[in-house]
Design an enzyme around this catalytic site. Structure first.
Site, PDB file in Angstrom:
ATOM      1  N   ARG A  42      47.940  40.298  45.791  1.00 18.92           N
ATOM      2  CA  ARG A  42      49.753  40.769  45.642  1.00 18.92           C
ATOM      3  C   ARG A  42      49.315  41.751  46.769  1.00 18.92           C
ATOM      4  NH1 ARG A  42      49.469  40.302  40.883  1.00 18.92           N
ATOM      5  NH2 ARG A  42      47.255  41.267  41.103  1.00 18.92           N
ATOM      6  N   ASP A  93      37.073  43.949  41.289  1.00 22.32           N
ATOM      7  CA  ASP A  93      38.923  44.666  40.751  1.00 22.32           C
ATOM      8  C   ASP A  93      38.867  45.050  39.739  1.00 22.32           C
ATOM      9  OD1 ASP A  93      40.131  41.511  39.191  1.00 22.32           O
ATOM     10  OD2 ASP A  93      37.886  42.444  38.958  1.00 22.32           O
TER      11      ASP A  93
HETATM   12  C1  LIG Z   1      34.338  37.253  35.288  1.00 20.93           C
HETATM   13  C2  LIG Z   1      35.397  38.503  35.576  1.00 20.93           C
HETATM   14  O1  LIG Z   1      35.585  37.922  36.253  1.00 20.93           O
HETATM   15  C3  LIG Z   1      34.776  39.511  35.515  1.00 20.93           C
HETATM   16  O2  LIG Z   1      33.831  39.079  34.993  1.00 20.93           O
HETATM   17  C4  LIG Z   1      36.325  40.782  35.070  1.00 20.93           C
HETATM   18  O3  LIG Z   1      35.329  42.114  35.395  1.00 20.93           O
HETATM   19  C5  LIG Z   1      36.728  40.345  36.240  1.00 20.93           C
HETATM   20  O4  LIG Z   1      36.901  39.979  37.557  1.00 20.93           O
HETATM   21  C6  LIG Z   1      37.995  40.991  35.644  1.00 20.93           C
HETATM   22  O5  LIG Z   1      39.102  40.377  37.009  1.00 20.93           O
END
Ligand SMILES: C[C@H](O)[C@H](O)[C@@H](O)C(=O)CO
Length: 506
Positions: A13, A251
């Protein structure tokens, strides 16, 4: 006005943020400046569908770039004030490889792709878990960047041989927009290649893996200015050279920045496809206990560390729904939650972090198989399955919350802040309060996007620091409080839950 792009595992988004002075009599926050609130407006939402090519799962990175450009055009032409800056955050660990002429060598792998199977164990025979954790402080997950790189090495990947630089997903998309390569620190920390104490790449480790250290750019702190839209992009989109900032580009780092905590010692749960539960610390916790409990010390904004644990999260529900949709059941998420609410409590328990749930072919059957092999009632209906998933998730949250407390050794957390899209699942929020026996404060929903926005405002000097940012967020967005209920039932459930997990392990 600033523009944030938040790319999640299932959707992306574009969100516009504005800091507005508050009218008389409105609470609000303001240090030296007049009280203010942050308003957000979603101006573009798009799916983020990975693409299967033969045996392998990839991100459609050029599609994501196209959608980001649509977002910039929409923001620029939406008659708002000038965009002061923009920034991108996304999930962690994944990356693209570019050659010496700056060309992308191929579509990045999706972290749930099977090409890393067995690689973590192989690397542990080269470098012990203790050694790796002592340096990086990162949890052992089979898809971490280090194992993706070693898998490419083992495959004698042409891409890796021709690669000049490795760019994490936000680094890569930002490079496409600005022409400038920069490695952002919070996401770099998720590679399990960065020394947690020095904040530098662990070159000895890279040598042991026979991965050239020259692939990696020195990490920059969250909030660093990262150039502006290139002349080509400006000409293509008909927009000015908007400055670009490298925020907390992981994120989860942005989501943690958006936790509206008034106190310094707080616990959070970033709840989306993944559940990330932990706290914010000034120094990495590199103890044997942290290693044994598989906690991680990912880089945070303001030089902090996110001491947390990954929990499989609502991926379990998303995958059940995707499978049932394919089978024509066509139940919406709210309908699934309603059915779960009507189902019998504590019929059975699963370990949400069992490896079998990472990327199974048929998630509902995977849940049933787990219940069967642990000698429990085998759920038959979608309501029963989703209830078992949500109850087990919230009990796992209790385990990780109590372990976080024990690792930081400070006073008990007074409650748990929940942020992210997962808080739309009110049943999960209530179950979580019941399981931990403390209040849950749920909000804001758009945790990562809002964290992205406030770090831009901090970099632009409009917000003095993270505490003012969190205070502004607390006064700008609704926060629902869930108080614990049915204490005794949940206490008994917690005992049974732990017994089931122990049994499953042996
Ligand atoms: C692999 C995952 O994306 C990661 O561990 C987690 O922190 C994440 O980025 C969630 O969006």
């Amino acid at each position: 006005m600033v523009l944030a792009f938040d790319l999640g595992a299932s959707s992306g988004r574009a969100v516009i943020g504005k800091l507005e002075p508050l009218g008389d009599g409105e609470g609000g926050v303001g240090g030296a400046t007049a009280p203010r609130r942050l308003t957000v407006e979603e101006i573009h939402r798009f799916p983020n569908d990975p693409v299967q090519v033969g045996q392998h799962l990839h991100w459609d990175i050029l599609r994501l770039l196209h959608e980001i450009k649509q977002g910039i055009v929409k923001a620029a032409h939406a008659g708002h004030h000038a965009i002061e800056s923009l920034a991108i955050d996304s999930w962690a660990v994944d990356f693209g490889l570019v050659d010496a002429s700056g060309q992308l060598l191929g579509n990045p792998y999706h972290y749930r792709d099977h090409h890393t199977e067995g690689v973590m164990e192989e690397v542990s025979s080269l470098i012990s878990r203790e050694e790796l954790f002592a340096s990086t402080g990162i949890q052992f997950l089979p898809f971490n960047t280090i194992y993706q790189l070693y898998a490419l090495k083992k495959q004698e990947s042409l891409q890796l041989q021709q690669a000049d630089k490795l760019l994490m997903i936000p680094d890569l998309l930002r490079y496409f927009l600005t022409g400038l390569m920069l490695s952002e620190g919070t996401n770099a920390s998720t590679t399990q290649l960065l020394n947690a104490r020095t904040g530098k790449w662990d070159t000895a480790l890279l040598e042991q893996l026979r991965v050239p250290a020259s692939l990696l750019l020195p990490p920059s702190a969250a909030g660093t200015s990262a150039g502006s839209l290139s002349a080509e992009v400006c000409a293509e989109l008909g927009v000015p050279a908007i400055p670009v900032i490298a925020v907390g580009e992981h994120d989860t780092a942005s989501a943690v920045a958006a936790v509206p905590a008034a106190e310094e010692h707080f616990a959070y749960l970033s709840c989306g496809t993944w559940s990330l539960l932990g706290t914010e610390v000034k120094e990495p916790v590199l103890t044997k206990q942290a290693l044994d409990w598989n906690f991680t010390n990912e880089g945070g904004v303001n030089g902090t560390f996110r001491l947390l644990r990954n929990i499989m999260g609502l991926w379990l529900v998303q995958e059940c729904k995707r499978t049932w949709d394919k089978e024509g059941l066509g139940l919406t998420f709210p309908q699934l939650v309603e059915l779960a609410e009507q189902a019998k409590p504590f019929a059975a328990f699963i370990d949400p972090d069992d490896a079998g749930f990472l990327n199974p072919v048929h998630m509902p059957e995977q849940v049933q198989a787990y219940c069967s092999r642990t000698g429990q009632y085998v759920p038959q209906t979608p309501g029963e399955i989703i209830r078992i998933v949500l109850e087990s998730l919230s009990l796992q949250y209790r385990v990780v919350l109590e372990r976080t407390e024990s690792l930081v050794g400070k006073q008990r957390f007074s409650g748990l802040h929940m942020v992210g899209g997962g808080i739309n699942n009110k049943l999960l929020c209530q179950f979580t309060a019941n399981a931990i026996g403390r209040p849950v404060w749920a909000g804001p929903v758009e945790g990562s996007a809002i964290g992205n926005l406030v770090v831009q405002y901090m970099a632009l000097g409009h917000i003095s620091g993270i505490q003012e940012a969190r205070d502004i967020i607390r006064h700008s967005f609704p926060i629902d409080t869930y108080r614990p209920e049915d204490g005794q039932e949940w206490e008994q459930a917690f005992v049974t839950f732990q017994e089931v997990i122990q049994k499953a392990l042996f």
